[in-house]
Scaffold this motif. Structure first.
Motif, PDB file in Angstrom:
ATOM      1  N   ALA A  52       0.834  -1.209   0.000  1.00  0.00           N
ATOM      2  CA  ALA A  52       0.000   0.000   0.000  1.00  0.00           C
ATOM      3  C   ALA A  52       0.867   1.257   0.000  1.00  0.00           C
ATOM      4  CB  ALA A  52      -0.942  -0.001   1.204  1.00  0.00           C
ATOM      5  N   MET A  53       1.918   1.260   0.814  1.00  0.00           N
ATOM      6  CA  MET A  53       2.766   2.452   0.863  1.00  0.00           C
ATOM      7  C   MET A  53       3.547   2.616  -0.443  1.00  0.00           C
ATOM      8  SD  MET A  53       5.386   3.864   3.752  1.00  0.00           S
ATOM      9  CE  MET A  53       6.994   3.698   2.991  1.00  0.00           C
ATOM     10  N   ARG A  54       4.033   1.516  -0.997  1.00  0.00           N
ATOM     11  CA  ARG A  54       4.762   1.614  -2.266  1.00  0.00           C
ATOM     12  C   ARG A  54       3.832   2.093  -3.378  1.00  0.00           C
ATOM     13  NH1 ARG A  54       7.071  -3.071  -0.207  1.00  0.00           N
ATOM     14  NH2 ARG A  54       6.000  -4.480  -1.639  1.00  0.00           N
ATOM     15  N   ARG A  55       2.555   1.693  -3.301  1.00  0.00           N
ATOM     16  CA  ARG A  55       1.581   2.165  -4.291  1.00  0.00           C
ATOM     17  C   ARG A  55       1.384   3.679  -4.162  1.00  0.00           C
ATOM     18  NH1 ARG A  55      -1.377  -1.469  -6.509  1.00  0.00           N
ATOM     19  NH2 ARG A  55      -1.795  -2.723  -4.669  1.00  0.00           N
ATOM     20  N   ALA A  56       1.303   4.159  -2.914  1.00  0.00           N
ATOM     21  CA  ALA A  56       1.138   5.601  -2.669  1.00  0.00           C
ATOM     22  C   ALA A  56       2.352   6.368  -3.192  1.00  0.00           C
ATOM     23  CB  ALA A  56       0.933   5.853  -1.174  1.00  0.00           C
ATOM     24  N   ILE A  57       3.551   5.854  -2.944  1.00  0.00           N
ATOM     25  CA  ILE A  57       4.776   6.521  -3.400  1.00  0.00           C
ATOM     26  C   ILE A  57       4.828   6.539  -4.921  1.00  0.00           C
ATOM     27  CG2 ILE A  57       7.302   6.291  -3.498  1.00  0.00           C
ATOM     28  CD1 ILE A  57       7.042   5.259  -0.523  1.00  0.00           C
ATOM     29  N   ALA A  58       4.468   5.406  -5.557  1.00  0.00           N
ATOM     30  CA  ALA A  58       4.488   5.332  -7.027  1.00  0.00           C
ATOM     31  C   ALA A  58       3.482   6.317  -7.623  1.00  0.00           C
ATOM     32  CB  ALA A  58       4.182   3.912  -7.484  1.00  0.00           C
ATOM     33  N   LEU A  59       2.289   6.421  -7.013  1.00  0.00           N
ATOM     34  CA  LEU A  59       1.274   7.343  -7.520  1.00  0.00           C
ATOM     35  C   LEU A  59       1.749   8.789  -7.364  1.00  0.00           C
ATOM     36  CD1 LEU A  59      -1.595   7.772  -8.672  1.00  0.00           C
ATOM     37  CD2 LEU A  59      -2.442   7.788  -6.312  1.00  0.00           C
ATOM     38  N   ALA A  60       2.354   9.095  -6.219  1.00  0.00           N
ATOM     39  CA  ALA A  60       2.856  10.452  -5.988  1.00  0.00           C
ATOM     40  C   ALA A  60       3.948  10.799  -7.004  1.00  0.00           C
ATOM     41  CB  ALA A  60       3.396  10.571  -4.561  1.00  0.00           C
ATOM     42  N   GLU A  61       4.834   9.842  -7.280  1.00  0.00           N
ATOM     43  CA  GLU A  61       5.905  10.098  -8.257  1.00  0.00           C
ATOM     44  C   GLU A  61       5.318  10.318  -9.651  1.00  0.00           C
ATOM     45  OE1 GLU A  61       8.551   6.778  -7.861  1.00  0.00           O
ATOM     46  OE2 GLU A  61       9.657   7.684  -6.191  1.00  0.00           O
ATOM     47  N   ARG A  62       4.355   9.465 -10.032  1.00  0.00           N
ATOM     48  CA  ARG A  62       3.741   9.557 -11.357  1.00  0.00           C
ATOM     49  C   ARG A  62       3.014  10.890 -11.525  1.00  0.00           C
ATOM     50  NH1 ARG A  62       0.592   5.365 -10.823  1.00  0.00           N
ATOM     51  NH2 ARG A  62       2.219   3.855 -11.236  1.00  0.00           N
ATOM     52  N   ASN A  63       2.385  11.344 -10.451  1.00  0.00           N
ATOM     53  CA  ASN A  63       1.577  12.571 -10.509  1.00  0.00           C
ATOM     54  C   ASN A  63       2.375  13.827 -10.167  1.00  0.00           C
ATOM     55  OD1 ASN A  63      -0.426  10.725 -10.889  1.00  0.00           O
ATOM     56  ND2 ASN A  63      -1.757  11.440  -9.251  1.00  0.00           N
ATOM     57  N   GLN A  64       3.657  13.635  -9.793  1.00  0.00           N
ATOM     58  CA  GLN A  64       4.448  14.753  -9.260  1.00  0.00           C
ATOM     59  C   GLN A  64       3.668  15.429  -8.134  1.00  0.00           C
ATOM     60  OE1 GLN A  64       5.206  16.638 -13.199  1.00  0.00           O
ATOM     61  NE2 GLN A  64       7.353  16.427 -12.634  1.00  0.00           N
ATOM     62  N   ALA A  65       3.171  14.579  -7.236  1.00  0.00           N
ATOM     63  CA  ALA A  65       2.291  15.031  -6.150  1.00  0.00           C
ATOM     64  C   ALA A  65       3.057  15.093  -4.835  1.00  0.00           C
ATOM     65  CB  ALA A  65       1.105  14.079  -6.008  1.00  0.00           C
ATOM     66  N   ARG A  66       2.479  15.825  -3.914  1.00  0.00           N
ATOM     67  CA  ARG A  66       2.999  15.866  -2.543  1.00  0.00           C
ATOM     68  C   ARG A  66       2.438  14.648  -1.802  1.00  0.00           C
ATOM     69  NH1 ARG A  66       3.588  20.525   1.355  1.00  0.00           N
ATOM     70  NH2 ARG A  66       3.193  19.666   3.425  1.00  0.00           N
ATOM     71  N   LEU A  67       3.287  13.921  -1.087  1.00  0.00           N
ATOM     72  CA  LEU A  67       2.850  12.763  -0.291  1.00  0.00           C
ATOM     73  C   LEU A  67       3.233  13.005   1.158  1.00  0.00           C
ATOM     74  CD1 LEU A  67       1.790   9.812   0.027  1.00  0.00           C
ATOM     75  CD2 LEU A  67       4.132   9.046  -0.417  1.00  0.00           C
ATOM     76  N   THR A  68       2.252  12.866   2.047  1.00  0.00           N
ATOM     77  CA  THR A  68       2.521  12.980   3.482  1.00  0.00           C
ATOM     78  C   THR A  68       2.169  11.654   4.140  1.00  0.00           C
ATOM     79  OG1 THR A  68       1.921  15.325   3.379  1.00  0.00           O
ATOM     80  CG2 THR A  68       2.098  14.342   5.562  1.00  0.00           C
ATOM     81  N   VAL A  69       3.159  11.063   4.810  1.00  0.00           N
ATOM     82  CA  VAL A  69       2.945   9.804   5.539  1.00  0.00           C
ATOM     83  C   VAL A  69       2.668  10.183   6.988  1.00  0.00           C
ATOM     84  CG1 VAL A  69       3.969   7.603   6.238  1.00  0.00           C
ATOM     85  CG2 VAL A  69       4.459   8.543   3.964  1.00  0.00           C
ATOM     86  N   VAL A  70       1.489   9.809   7.477  1.00  0.00           N
ATOM     87  CA  VAL A  70       1.092  10.233   8.824  1.00  0.00           C
ATOM     88  C   VAL A  70       0.759   9.029   9.696  1.00  0.00           C
ATOM     89  CG1 VAL A  70       0.084  12.345   7.837  1.00  0.00           C
ATOM     90  CG2 VAL A  70      -1.417  10.475   8.522  1.00  0.00           C
ATOM     91  N   ASP A  71       0.817   9.271  10.998  1.00  0.00           N
ATOM     92  CA  ASP A  71       0.299   8.298  11.953  1.00  0.00           C
ATOM     93  C   ASP A  71      -0.331   9.059  13.108  1.00  0.00           C
ATOM     94  OD1 ASP A  71      -0.394   5.824  12.892  1.00  0.00           O
ATOM     95  OD2 ASP A  71       1.620   4.990  12.732  1.00  0.00           O
ATOM     96  N   VAL A  72      -1.086   8.339  13.920  1.00  0.00           N
ATOM     97  CA  VAL A  72      -1.787   8.961  15.042  1.00  0.00           C
ATOM     98  C   VAL A  72      -1.487   8.173  16.307  1.00  0.00           C
ATOM     99  CG1 VAL A  72      -4.007   9.722  15.972  1.00  0.00           C
ATOM    100  CG2 VAL A  72      -3.643   9.701  13.494  1.00  0.00           C
ATOM    101  N   ILE A  73      -1.009   8.866  17.324  1.00  0.00           N
ATOM    102  CA  ILE A  73      -0.777   8.266  18.639  1.00  0.00           C
ATOM    103  C   ILE A  73      -1.989   8.569  19.510  1.00  0.00           C
ATOM    104  CG2 ILE A  73       0.652   8.394  20.736  1.00  0.00           C
ATOM    105  CD1 ILE A  73       2.139   7.139  18.447  1.00  0.00           C
ATOM    106  N   GLU A  74      -2.572   7.529  20.088  1.00  0.00           N
ATOM    107  CA  GLU A  74      -3.689   7.777  21.011  1.00  0.00           C
ATOM    108  C   GLU A  74      -3.105   8.273  22.334  1.00  0.00           C
ATOM    109  OE1 GLU A  74      -7.177   5.508  20.896  1.00  0.00           O
ATOM    110  OE2 GLU A  74      -6.512   4.242  19.242  1.00  0.00           O
ATOM    111  N   PRO A  75      -3.616   9.393  22.869  1.00  0.00           N
ATOM    112  CA  PRO A  75      -3.009   9.996  24.062  1.00  0.00           C
ATOM    113  C   PRO A  75      -3.032   9.048  25.262  1.00  0.00           C
ATOM    114  CG  PRO A  75      -4.827  11.345  23.226  1.00  0.00           C
ATOM    115  CD  PRO A  75      -4.808  10.086  22.435  1.00  0.00           C
ATOM    116  N   VAL A  76      -1.980   9.106  26.058  1.00  0.00           N
ATOM    117  CA  VAL A  76      -1.927   8.308  27.296  1.00  0.00           C
ATOM    118  C   VAL A  76      -1.721   9.262  28.464  1.00  0.00           C
ATOM    119  CG1 VAL A  76      -1.100   6.147  26.298  1.00  0.00           C
ATOM    120  CG2 VAL A  76       0.555   7.897  26.911  1.00  0.00           C
ATOM    121  N   GLU A  77      -2.379   8.950  29.561  1.00  0.00           N
ATOM    122  CA  GLU A  77      -2.199   9.788  30.754  1.00  0.00           C
ATOM    123  C   GLU A  77      -0.864   9.448  31.398  1.00  0.00           C
ATOM    124  OE1 GLU A  77      -5.212  10.395  33.681  1.00  0.00           O
ATOM    125  OE2 GLU A  77      -6.819  10.114  32.216  1.00  0.00           O
TER     126      GLU A  77
END
Length: 315
Positions: free
Chosen positions: A26-51
């Protein structure tokens, strides 16, 4: 070419790593699409807050959530580093909060035009292929969402567009579904197939009991219904046929979710392109029965789009 242009519309892509520690298809597909489109790609994640207990935060010299976010950001940076080239824009960000909410907020804030990720099946529930975060994104994310199933191939062989031309011109997702499915098939050198499920509403009432209709009349009614659906489908295909590719057409009698799933399995389809919100006219409303059943039970990857005017319920 027009259809290739439809895939090039994606210029600002968000890839949601969802806790993955290594790059996958999935990530390689996103990178390939971004390269083909000359697009900006942002790889994100979300940390669930802990007390963090005060004693721990004093010992750590900061909040545990902040340290986890920083550590995850370093992991994402290491993940994308091999793919960074002089002409490739790949950024990384880590948010804190409820994963689907933060992703949708990021989409709104930074105007991402596509969200991509690998499916995250719920643990221990084998028949449900999408986890709750995936389903929330598919229902509520305002831009198209592309989720690759585990075991997805690097390149697709068959792309299936699921359409419902009964919604009427401009009311549904069909033109966008057809455009993206056609563009994707062309880009991948894949077969394009189109499926539309039809049935006569109230058939069981007309076939049995006190309102039973004579078989000959009911058969005529069924044939007329099928003919009208075929006509609507032909109109849609004519309006979307811009590059001379004749799709493989499946007009199948039956409940929509079952027909789409069965067609996807029979082909077999690598990816199903479909709309996830229907013809209620209520902004932000998700039609559960068809789309949700397909999303939960089809073995194919999903590229899901919303109709014009969709408003996400996530604030």
């Amino acid at each position: 070419e027009y259809r290739e242009h439809r895939m090039r519309r994606f210029k600002n892509i968000l890839f949601f790593a969802d806790g993955d520690a290594a790059d996958g298809v999935a990530m390689r597909r996103a990178i390939a699409l971004a390269e083909r489109n000359q697009a900006r790609l942002t790889v994100v994640d979300v940390i669930e807050p802990v007390e963090t207990p005060k004693k721990v935060s004093t010992h750590l010299g900061g909040e545990l959530t902040d340290l986890l976010r920083e550590r995850r950001l370093q992991m994402l940076d290491a993940l994308v580093e091999p793919f960074k080239q002089a002409d490739t824009l790949i950024y990384t960000e880590v948010f804190s909060g409820i994963p689907f909410v933060e992703v949708i907020r990021a989409v709104r804030r930074s105007r991402y035009d596509l969200v991509m990720k690998a499916a995250r099946p719920p643990i221990g529930v084998s028949e449900r292929l999408f986890g709750s975060t995936d389903m929330h994104l598919l229902r509520k994310c305002p831009c198209p969402v592309w989720i690759d199933q585990p075991g997805a191939t690097e390149s697709y062989r068959t792309v299936l567009a699921a359409v419902d031309p009964t919604t009427g011109p401009g009311a549904g997702c069909d033109p966008l579904v057809m455009d993206l499915a056609g563009a994707l098939a062309r880009q991948e050198g894949a077969t394009l197939a189109v499926v539309h499920a039809w049935r006569l509403e109230g058939e069981s009432v007309l076939r049995h009991g006190r309102f039973r209709m004579p078989d000959g009349e009911l058969d005529d009614l069924m044939r007329g219904t099928e003919a009208r659906r075929r006509e609507r489908l032909d109109e849609l295909l004519r309006s979307c046929a811009r590059d001379g590719v004749a799709p493989e057409v499946h007009l199948v009698r039956g409940a929509a979710a079952a027909v789409i799933r069965q067609t996807a399995e029979t082909l077999p389809a690598d990816v199903v392109v479909m709309g996830t919100a229907g013809r209620t006219g209520i902004p932000g409303f998700f039609i559960g029965n068809t789309a949700e059943e397909v999303l939960q039970t089809a073995r194919a990857s999903i590229l899901a789009v919303k109709p014009p005017g969709f408003v996400s319920p996530v604030g």
